[in-house]
Write a protein that holds these residues in place. Sequence first.
Motif, PDB file in Angstrom:
ATOM      1  N   ASP A 184      10.976  -7.392  -3.669  1.00  0.00           N
ATOM      2  CA  ASP A 184      10.531  -6.851  -4.958  1.00  0.00           C
ATOM      3  C   ASP A 184       9.849  -5.500  -4.787  1.00  0.00           C
ATOM      4  O   ASP A 184      10.086  -4.566  -5.556  1.00  0.00           O
ATOM      5  N   LEU A 185       9.000  -5.397  -3.782  1.00  0.00           N
ATOM      6  CA  LEU A 185       8.312  -4.131  -3.521  1.00  0.00           C
ATOM      7  C   LEU A 185       9.312  -3.034  -3.173  1.00  0.00           C
ATOM      8  O   LEU A 185       9.206  -1.906  -3.654  1.00  0.00           O
ATOM      9  N   MET A 186      10.288  -3.362  -2.352  1.00  0.00           N
ATOM     10  CA  MET A 186      11.284  -2.369  -1.949  1.00  0.00           C
ATOM     11  C   MET A 186      12.156  -1.934  -3.122  1.00  0.00           C
ATOM     12  O   MET A 186      12.524  -0.765  -3.225  1.00  0.00           O
ATOM     13  N   GLU A 187      12.464  -2.870  -4.017  1.00  0.00           N
ATOM     14  CA  GLU A 187      13.261  -2.546  -5.210  1.00  0.00           C
ATOM     15  C   GLU A 187      12.622  -1.418  -6.007  1.00  0.00           C
ATOM     16  O   GLU A 187      13.311  -0.569  -6.561  1.00  0.00           O
ATOM     17  N   ARG A 220       0.808  -1.225   0.000  1.00  0.00           N
ATOM     18  CA  ARG A 220       0.000   0.000   0.000  1.00  0.00           C
ATOM     19  C   ARG A 220       0.841   1.275   0.000  1.00  0.00           C
ATOM     20  O   ARG A 220       0.326   2.358  -0.155  1.00  0.00           O
ATOM     21  N   TRP A 221       2.145   1.161   0.206  1.00  0.00           N
ATOM     22  CA  TRP A 221       3.017   2.315   0.322  1.00  0.00           C
ATOM     23  C   TRP A 221       3.551   2.709  -1.046  1.00  0.00           C
ATOM     24  O   TRP A 221       3.984   1.870  -1.824  1.00  0.00           O
ATOM     25  N   HIS A 222       3.588   3.989  -1.324  1.00  0.00           N
ATOM     26  CA  HIS A 222       4.020   4.481  -2.633  1.00  0.00           C
ATOM     27  C   HIS A 222       5.537   4.595  -2.749  1.00  0.00           C
ATOM     28  O   HIS A 222       6.067   4.640  -3.842  1.00  0.00           O
ATOM     29  N   GLY A 223       6.240   4.677  -1.629  1.00  0.00           N
ATOM     30  CA  GLY A 223       7.695   4.694  -1.664  1.00  0.00           C
ATOM     31  C   GLY A 223       8.330   5.985  -2.122  1.00  0.00           C
ATOM     32  O   GLY A 223       9.464   5.983  -2.582  1.00  0.00           O
ATOM     33  N   ARG A 224       7.617   7.086  -1.992  1.00  0.00           N
ATOM     34  CA  ARG A 224       8.172   8.373  -2.428  1.00  0.00           C
ATOM     35  C   ARG A 224       8.619   9.254  -1.272  1.00  0.00           C
ATOM     36  O   ARG A 224       9.275  10.268  -1.502  1.00  0.00           O
ATOM     37  N   VAL A 225       8.243   8.912  -0.069  1.00  0.00           N
ATOM     38  CA  VAL A 225       8.678   9.637   1.133  1.00  0.00           C
ATOM     39  C   VAL A 225       9.113   8.602   2.171  1.00  0.00           C
ATOM     40  O   VAL A 225       8.758   7.429   2.080  1.00  0.00           O
ATOM     41  N   PRO A 226       9.883   9.025   3.171  1.00  0.00           N
ATOM     42  CA  PRO A 226      10.379   8.069   4.160  1.00  0.00           C
ATOM     43  C   PRO A 226       9.256   7.331   4.904  1.00  0.00           C
ATOM     44  O   PRO A 226       8.190   7.892   5.165  1.00  0.00           O
ATOM     45  N   LEU A 227       9.523   6.079   5.197  1.00  0.00           N
ATOM     46  CA  LEU A 227       8.627   5.244   5.985  1.00  0.00           C
ATOM     47  C   LEU A 227       9.471   4.572   7.053  1.00  0.00           C
ATOM     48  O   LEU A 227      10.466   3.921   6.743  1.00  0.00           O
ATOM     49  N   LYS A 228       9.108   4.770   8.292  1.00  0.00           N
ATOM     50  CA  LYS A 228       9.809   4.140   9.411  1.00  0.00           C
ATOM     51  C   LYS A 228       8.952   2.982   9.909  1.00  0.00           C
ATOM     52  O   LYS A 228       7.840   3.178  10.369  1.00  0.00           O
ATOM     53  N   ILE A 229       9.480   1.768   9.803  1.00  0.00           N
ATOM     54  CA  ILE A 229       8.793   0.580  10.288  1.00  0.00           C
ATOM     55  C   ILE A 229       9.365   0.237  11.648  1.00  0.00           C
ATOM     56  O   ILE A 229      10.580   0.100  11.804  1.00  0.00           O
ATOM     57  N   GLU A 256      11.295   4.451  -4.620  1.00  0.00           N
ATOM     58  CA  GLU A 256      12.243   5.546  -4.722  1.00  0.00           C
ATOM     59  C   GLU A 256      12.977   5.737  -3.398  1.00  0.00           C
ATOM     60  O   GLU A 256      14.191   5.886  -3.363  1.00  0.00           O
ATOM     61  N   VAL A 257      12.220   5.761  -2.318  1.00  0.00           N
ATOM     62  CA  VAL A 257      12.764   5.926  -0.966  1.00  0.00           C
ATOM     63  C   VAL A 257      12.500   4.627  -0.208  1.00  0.00           C
ATOM     64  O   VAL A 257      11.347   4.230  -0.038  1.00  0.00           O
ATOM     65  N   LYS A 258      13.574   3.983   0.194  1.00  0.00           N
ATOM     66  CA  LYS A 258      13.437   2.698   0.889  1.00  0.00           C
ATOM     67  C   LYS A 258      12.992   2.913   2.335  1.00  0.00           C
ATOM     68  O   LYS A 258      13.438   3.848   2.995  1.00  0.00           O
TER      69      LYS A 258
END
Length: 87
Positions: A57-60, A15-24, A63-65
């Motif tokens: 694959d999703l992380m690849e 569900r995450w777009h990967g364009r801004v930081p995400l802290k898990i 843009e922002v991991k």
Amino acid sequence: MPRAEAWAIRQVLVRWHGRVPLKIITDALYVVKGFLPRNKGAYKKGTNADIWCEIFDLMEAMEVKPTIHKVQSHLTAEELIECHKIN
């Protein structure tokens, strides 16, 4: 439940777009270790390889991991908030 923890991360990343930081934030050391580059090959062949291959694959494609942070188990909400401020 390592599979449940990995599945939860997968669900977020789908569900995450990967364009801004995400802290898990997790208390599962197994999940934290899965994010270490040196463990990628082992996790892709391990018990929950189906989930981990999707995660990688999703992380690849992002843009922002996302970053992963380990916290102690069974924290109260207040302790988790305080931990988040420190990390």
